[in-house]
Motif scaffolding. Structure first.
Motif, short mmCIF file in Angstrom:
data_model
loop_
_atom_site.label_atom_id
_atom_site.label_comp_id
_atom_site.label_asym_id
_atom_site.label_seq_id
_atom_site.Cartn_x
_atom_site.Cartn_y
_atom_site.Cartn_z
N LYS A 186 0.84 -1.19 0.00
CA LYS A 186 0.00 0.00 0.00
C LYS A 186 0.88 1.25 0.00
CE LYS A 186 -3.93 -1.39 2.20
NZ LYS A 186 -4.56 -1.65 3.50
N ARG A 218 2.32 1.98 -3.34
CA ARG A 218 1.34 2.61 -4.24
C ARG A 218 1.20 4.09 -3.94
NH1 ARG A 218 -3.62 -1.34 -5.26
NH2 ARG A 218 -4.19 0.51 -6.40
N ASP A 256 4.20 5.87 -5.24
CA ASP A 256 4.11 5.92 -6.69
C ASP A 256 3.17 7.04 -7.13
OD1 ASP A 256 4.82 4.34 -9.24
OD2 ASP A 256 2.66 4.62 -9.40
N ARG A 257 2.08 7.19 -6.39
CA ARG A 257 1.12 8.25 -6.69
C ARG A 257 1.77 9.63 -6.48
NH1 ARG A 257 -3.52 6.44 -3.38
NH2 ARG A 257 -3.09 4.46 -4.37
N ASN A 292 0.03 -4.38 -10.06
CA ASN A 292 -0.78 -3.58 -9.17
C ASN A 292 -1.49 -2.54 -10.00
OD1 ASN A 292 1.06 -3.33 -6.04
ND2 ASN A 292 -0.69 -4.54 -6.61
N MET A 308 -2.80 1.04 -10.62
CA MET A 308 -2.32 2.32 -10.14
C MET A 308 -3.28 3.42 -10.57
SD MET A 308 0.44 2.25 -8.45
CE MET A 308 1.53 0.93 -7.97
N SER A 339 -1.12 0.62 -14.42
CA SER A 339 -0.73 -0.52 -13.61
C SER A 339 0.79 -0.58 -13.52
CB SER A 339 -1.25 -1.82 -14.22
OG SER A 339 -0.60 -2.07 -15.43
#
Lengths: 199, 192
Positions: A157, A160, A163-164, B75, B77, B84
């Motif tokens: 999590k 992610r 990454d965002r 994953n 995204m 992804s």
């Protein structure tokens, strides 16, 4: 029943077993299994500031159940002098189980932030349990695996999220750079050309 | 020796056992233990394009060994740039779904077959049977799965660390630009 004795206090085996089976430690471990595991553990006392596990260390032959006190878990940073605080764990927490199973160097530093009483389980002790009582060993492994799995889900999590954030920063940066280039352009050409541009 | 039969070919149990203890699957197991696990596996033929595991969906609790074919683990995204993130590719000897077989939580990634595949499935009842009938083998399997999960945890940790450091330097660059300073060459540790 012989108690576990550390400098500050003596632990009744059932106290430690209750911790071992507590929600934060080894979920779903029954009291019998917790007691069996406990018999294989050794008690150790750490002073505030002691490093219990050192990031990068290759001694991965044990995991640690925190009985009392707080342990700071941190990563040494890639750059700067910053270390990343991963968390503070207390009584009932297990640390060092990854290395016990994959034998890879320790991934984080665990430091006692207060005086800490801990119970250590060695790889040898775990293999002994697998030999003598595989059912109980399975229960222990299942609970350790559940913890590890939960951590993997949490860190996925985080990945992610990072990454965002990365995506947002990249977008913003390229927009700013484009804007900077655009505002710089009129200044750049010599006066003779500026007439051309106005056309 | 009995065999595992999928539509396209027949797999002898020892073939499957050898795959199970191959480099990509569970190297911590010995052949004897692997053979006992193989007895509880169910073969399955998968068509290309099939979503084997759907991210976010509550697990029905199975894990599987890839016998042949390829799958991609990704994953999902947010954001228009990349929908992804590919986490890994699965090939012959790879294991997947091992997180869900024990904790039954929502799946953490999507696994999609990109070719036709043969897989061998170990579901939760089979796992329970393994623990009951040959607990020592179940121990070995559990330990092997632990090692794999630990390995993935380390890899993911490292990715987070790298990305966090990158984000920091991007932030530095961004605030330098906003302050009207020229965008100097920034090393990762740089910044004002």
């Amino acid at each position: 029943m012989e108690p576990f004795v550390t400098e500050k206090r003596s632990w009744e085996r059932k106290d430690v077993a209750a911790l071992l089976a507590s929600k934060s430690a080894l979920v779903e471990l029954d009291a019998d299994t917790a007691l069996a595991v406990l018999r294989l553990m050794s008690l150790q006392r750490f002073k505030a500031g002691d490093v219990i596990i050192q990031e990068g260390a290759s001694n991965t032959s044990f995991l640690v159940l925190v009985l009392r006190g707080d342990v700071v878990v941190e990563n040494e940073g890639l750059s700067r002098a910053d270390s990343t605080l991963l968390g503070v764990v207390g009584a009932g927490s297990v640390i060092g189980e990854m290395g016990l199973f994959d034998g890879e160097p320790r991934s984080a530093t665990c430091k006692a932030s207060t005086d800490v009483d801990a119970a250590l389980l060695s790889r040898d002790a775990l293999s002994e349990l697998s030999r003598t009582n595989p059912q109980q060993a399975n229960k222990l492994l299942a609970t350790l695996l559940a913890r590890l799995t939960a951590r993997l889900r949490t860190i996925t999590k985080k990945l992610r999220q990072a990454d965002r954030v990365n995506h947002t920063l990249q977008t913003e940066l390229s927009q700013l750079k484009t804007a900077a280039t655009a505002s710089a352009t009129p200044k750049a050409p010599p006066p003779a050309d500026s007439g051309m541009i106005r056309l | 020796m009995e065999s595992i039969i999928t539509e396209k070919r027949t797999w002898s149990r020892s073939d499957v056992a050898e795959l199970l203890i191959s480099r990509t699957a569970l190297t911590e197991l010995n052949l004897e233990a692997a053979l006992q696990i193989v007895r509880l596996l169910t073969p399955q033929r998968i068509k290309a394009g099939t979503v084997l595991i759907h991210e976010g969906v509550t697990s029905t609790g199975y894990m599987a060994l890839v016998l042949q074919g390829e799958a991609v683990v990704e994953n999902e995204m947010s954001g228009p740039m990349h929908d992804s993130m590919v986490l890994s590719m699965l090939t012959s000897g790879s294991l997947f779904g091992e997180l869900g077989v024990l904790d039954g939580k929502p799946r953490s990634a999507t696994v999609t077959a990109i070719t036709d595949m043969d897989i061998a499935v170990l579901d939760r009842p089979a796992m329970a049977r393994l623990i009951e009938t040959v607990p020592a083998v179940a121990c070995a399997l559990m330990g092997a799965i632990m090692a794999r999960v630990a390995e993935r945890l380390r890899a993911t940790n490292l990715k987070v660390k790298t990305l966090t450091a990158l984000n920091l330097s991007l932030q530095d660059e961004l605030s330098a630009l906003r302050a009207g300073r020229p965008a100097v060459d920034l090393d990762i540790g740089g910044g004002a």
